[in-house]
Scaffold this motif. Structure first.
Motif, PDB file in Angstrom:
ATOM      1  N   TYR A   1     -12.173   6.098   0.709  1.00 33.02           N
ATOM      2  CA  TYR A   1     -11.254   6.244  -0.425  1.00 33.02           C
ATOM      3  C   TYR A   1     -11.829   7.183  -1.475  1.00 33.02           C
TER       4      TYR A   1
ATOM      5  N   PHE B   1      -4.026   5.091   1.575  1.00 33.32           N
ATOM      6  CA  PHE B   1      -3.004   4.056   1.460  1.00 33.32           C
ATOM      7  C   PHE B   1      -1.964   4.171   2.575  1.00 33.32           C
TER       8      PHE B   1
ATOM      9  N   PHE C   1       0.825  -1.214   0.000  1.00 33.35           N
ATOM     10  CA  PHE C   1       0.000   0.000   0.000  1.00 33.35           C
ATOM     11  C   PHE C   1       0.858   1.261   0.000  1.00 33.35           C
TER      12      PHE C   1
END
Length: 495
Positions: A457, A466, A380
């Motif tokens: 998100y 992330f 990520f």
């Protein structure tokens, strides 16, 4: 070995598929086509949900589509408990595989018919129930075709596992290309794939599988049947009433449904742990091992929460943030879903060789789990770098996604096969099958959590999203690594 077990093994032709029982051919290709259909459907499903109606989609909000995708995955894993119960108590694993395949095929057919959102949810129910019946039980039949001391068993499961990943690798490439023409064409191919799997299973099971999967391990007694079916009927009726009343009154909304699944995803494992720990059938040594299993389970939930976002957040990233023109080729965003199985097929033998080479010097089970969390977190952090260096206004190279998928697979190979092995070792003897169900519930819990998390998100929050999730995973990795010796002590001799 019991006489019944030996009778089942003797009924299966023991030579014929790469030196393995002929029944492995039946199960390999049944699972290959089932995974082909499932992963092909999954590769384009999120796009089908949020693409505009003019582009052949349902026109749902992107955030809603990502949440539905996560809930879908959570329910698929939870349904394995139902499928296992029906196979153990009512009709055996072979019939469970067949009925499951039929339901999955009907679900894909429902998706293949241009229709409404209502038809879409009907397909979800069919595929969730069908996968719950087929997925855990086809693996059980693989175990039935070998005797307990057959040294081909582990190799047979490896070949079977290869079938899973081959199906998962090929289908997004084919179905993903079809979405350029019609989503419904892609879903039709998924339905055809499951139909081929059913034909293979029905045409060869009698000759190749013999009695494998035909016995009901713990059948309901005649006096139990009426009581159990009455309870199931009442349960179904109550759910139907809840839906019929809840939706028109606004009590049952999508958000409340996501919340309910979230509670189930977290609550069911807690109930499992509590029942097993407090049971009189669990010894003191087994209780200690259960305590050791808890941090491993939590680590697995964190890992799968990141890994499973490959079909949601990273799928969306491939569609909206990635430059799909690459060396003169136009890539389909669905093709990235093939990366995970491709890397597993390529790297699994390497990891198997590495653990064998290290022998007693290899990391302990908790240490391998901590490595898995480290790789998940790094996957990520890698995907936030394009936004850090170039902002979120321009499309990024597809190689960033390839790198992210590659890194998380390194973690998966440290956790998934190790977790399956650890589960069989740490499970209380009286709850061995249920503990294996518990392991798969880690994925259900992860997906249930994701249904809430993916709401945060967006392109504007990309780096923060992330960064926080990747950072939390790395922090948990460090904590787990530090606690590894303590956890190892609770395992009471298990390595």
């Amino acid at each position: 070995m019991s006489d019944d077990r030996q009778r089942i093994v003797d009924s299966v032709p023991q030579k014929g598929f790469f030196g393995h029982p002929k029944g492995l051919f039946t199960l390999f290709f049944t699972e290959f086509w089932e995974r082909f259909s499932y992963y092909g459907m999954r590769a384009i499903l999120v796009y089908y949900m949020y693409y505009e109606v003019s582009k052949g989609g349902l026109g749902l909000d992107q955030t809603t589509a990502l949440s539905i995708m996560s809930i879908y995955g959570s329910l698929v894993y939870m349904s394995g408990i139902i499928g296992g119960w029906f196979a153990d108590r009512i009709f055996g694993t072979s019939k469970a595989v067949f009925y499951g395949g039929v339901l999955i095929m009907l679900g894909h057919i429902a998706l293949a018919i241009p229709g409404s959102i209502a038809l879409f949810f009907v397909s979800m129910v069919l595929i969730v129930l069908g996968t719950g019946l087929l997925k855990p039980n086809v693996s059980s039949v693989v175990g039935d075709i070998y005797s307990e001391n057959d040294n081909r068993r582990d190799s047979g499961f490896s070949i079977f596992y290869m079938g899973i990943n081959l199906g998962a690798f090929i289908s997004p490439l084919i179905v993903g290309q079809m979405m350029n023409y019609s989503f419904h064409l892609g879903f039709s191919i998924a339905a055809i794939g499951m139909f081929i799997g059913l034909v293979v299973f029905v045409a060869t099971k009698k000759k190749y599988l013999g009695l494998a999967g035909t016995q009901v391990p713990n059948p309901l007694a005649p006096n139990e049947r009426k009581k159990v079916f009455t309870r199931i009927g009442i349960g179904v009726l109550l759910v139907a009433i809840l839906i019929a009343v809840g939706i028109p009154t606004g009590f049952l909304t999508f958000d409340s449904f996501v919340l309910i699944v979230g509670f189930l995803g977290i609550g069911i494992p807690i109930v499992y742990f509590t029942v097993m720990y407090r049971s009189e059938k669990t010894t003191d040594v087994e209780r200690s091992r259960l305590i050791a299993y808890i941090p491993l389970f939590i680590a697995a939930v964190m890992f799968w929460a990141i890994q499973e976002q490959g079909s949601t957040i990273l799928a969306n990233y491939a569609d909206t943030r990635t430059n799909l023109e690459f060396f003169g080729f136009t890539l389909s965003p669905a093709w990235f879903q093939s990366l995970n199985p491709l890397f597993i097929i390529t790297l699994a033998p390497v990891f198997a060789w590495m653990w064998m080479k290290l022998g007693n010097r290899q990391p302990t089970i908790p240490q391998k789990f901590s490595l898995a969390l480290l790789f998940a977190g790094l996957s990520f952090l890698v995907i936030l770098l394009p936004a850090y260096f170039g902002g979120t206004d321009s499309l990024v190279s597809p190689m960033w996604l390839v790198l992210s998928y590659f890194i998380v697979v390194l973690g998966e190979l440290c956790l998934s096969p190790v977790g399956l092995s650890a589960t069989t070792k740490l499970a209380p003897a009286a709850f061995s099958a249920q503990t294996m169900s518990l392991w798969f519930l880690a994925s259900a819990a992860a997906q249930a959590i994701n249904a809430q998390v993916v709401k945060f998100y967006s392109v504007d929050t990309e780096m923060l999203y992330f960064g926080i999730i990747g950072g939390v995973s790395i922090l948990l990795s460090i904590v787990l690594f530090m606690l590894a010796p303590k956890i190892q002590g609770f395992m009471k001799g298990i390595k």
